[in-house]
Design an enzyme around this catalytic site. Structure first.
Site, PDB file in Angstrom:
ATOM      1  N   SER A  76       1.965   2.235  -1.991  1.00 12.02           N
ATOM      2  CA  SER A  76       3.180   2.088  -2.784  1.00 12.02           C
ATOM      3  C   SER A  76       3.948   3.390  -2.683  1.00 12.02           C
ATOM      4  O   SER A  76       3.367   4.447  -2.398  1.00 12.02           O
ATOM      5  CB  SER A  76       2.831   1.802  -4.247  1.00 12.02           C
ATOM      6  OG  SER A  76       3.952   1.936  -5.099  1.00 12.02           O
ATOM      7  N   TYR A 109      -2.382   3.030 -11.658  1.00 10.27           N
ATOM      8  CA  TYR A 109      -1.676   2.617 -10.442  1.00 10.27           C
ATOM      9  C   TYR A 109      -1.344   3.839  -9.588  1.00 10.27           C
ATOM     10  O   TYR A 109      -1.613   3.867  -8.384  1.00 10.27           O
ATOM     11  CB  TYR A 109      -0.412   1.850 -10.817  1.00 10.27           C
ATOM     12  CG  TYR A 109       0.274   1.168  -9.656  1.00 10.27           C
ATOM     13  CD1 TYR A 109      -0.266   0.019  -9.091  1.00 10.27           C
ATOM     14  CD2 TYR A 109       1.471   1.656  -9.126  1.00 10.27           C
ATOM     15  CE1 TYR A 109       0.354  -0.626  -8.029  1.00 10.27           C
ATOM     16  CE2 TYR A 109       2.103   1.024  -8.068  1.00 10.27           C
ATOM     17  CZ  TYR A 109       1.540  -0.118  -7.522  1.00 10.27           C
ATOM     18  OH  TYR A 109       2.165  -0.744  -6.470  1.00 10.27           O
TER      19      TYR A 109
END
Length: 266
Positions: free
Chosen positions: A136, A149
């Site tokens: 990401s 995350y």
């Protein structure tokens, strides 16, 4: 790597980027094993016909990874490409439990490690193979809201870098996908949670750039694989954000704090 005639495994393939990768791979002449916890992966495989087969299971589980590779070997032959695409967003804030941390590490990082441990030796022996890690932009920058995350995606980027450094001269190609907003369920998970930090995280991504379709991202991934390009940035502005971060880290941190405060004030 030319994907025509190759065998690939794609995790997180029940929807979103994973399903789009499955379609793009089959469209390019590959045969694929699709995996996901959700039974929707069976529908994706049916859509793709004889060139695809689905396995429902937890792709962080070593036994499931072995099953995926075994199904590929039996149904299509040797695995040439592995797309470690499954991911979870994780909870926001400081009070994340040990179990939530473990779950994020299992899916976002350790699943990649376990797959590589099984496939990379085979690829080194064969002189070719390709590993694609879905991380990401949060793995290059930092995600507002979810520490789990951010940390596990940073780890995924680092592991992909290590794979490339260690095995890149032995025939193993590695790419790392680091998008911002993509039209998937995970994009809206923070907003839908009702948590203020989670909602701020979703709004940050939505305001940072265009929200791309999974099909657009999948095509860019396959172009990067064909070119053997490591870093895949569907949102080009992420590169400039990285440069700003590394050129003056203190200034970048101050700016991120101001940005978070403005999101929480809305």
């Amino acid at each position: 790597m030319d994907i025509d005639g190759k065998v690939a495994i794609v995790t997180g393939a029940g929807a979103g980027i994973g399903a789009a990768l499955g379609r793009a791979l089959v469209g390019g002449g590959a045969r694929v094993v699709l995996a996901d916890l959700s039974p929707t992966v069976q529908d994706v495989a049916e859509e793709l016909g004889d060139s695809a087969v689905a396995v429902t299971g937890d792709v962080a589980d070593p036994g499931v990874i072995d099953e995926l590779i075994g199904v590929a070997d039996d149904r299509f032959g040797d695995v040439h490409l592995y797309f470690a695409n499954a991911g979870v967003i994780g909870a926001s804030g400081l009070e994340v439990t040990e179990q939530q941390w473990d779950h994020s590490f299992e899916v976002n990082t350790r699943a990649h490690i376990r797959a590589a441990q099984r496939l990379v030796p085979r690829w080194v022996e064969a002189g070719s193979g390709y590993f694609v890690s879905t991380a990401s932009a949060a793995g290059l920058l930092t995600q507002i809201g979810s520490a789990t995350y951010t940390v596990t995606k940073h780890a995924a980027v680092a592991y992909a870098e290590w794979l490339s450094i260690t095995f890149g001269d032995q025939g193993v190609g590695v790419s790392c996908l680091c998008p911002m907003g993509v039209e998937t369920a995970i994009l809206y998970a923070g907003r839908d949670s009702g948590d203020r930090l989670g909602m701020a995280a979703t709004n940050a991504v939505l305001s940072a750039g265009d929200v791309l379709t999974p099909d657009t991202v999948a095509q860019e991934v396959l172009e990067a694989v064909a070119a053997q390009r490591f870093l895949i940035l569907p949102h080009a502005q992420v590169l400039e954000m990285m440069r700003q971060k590394t050129s003056d880290h203190e200034r970048w941190l101050r700016g991120m704090r101001r940005y978070q405060a403005s999101l929480l004030a809305d």
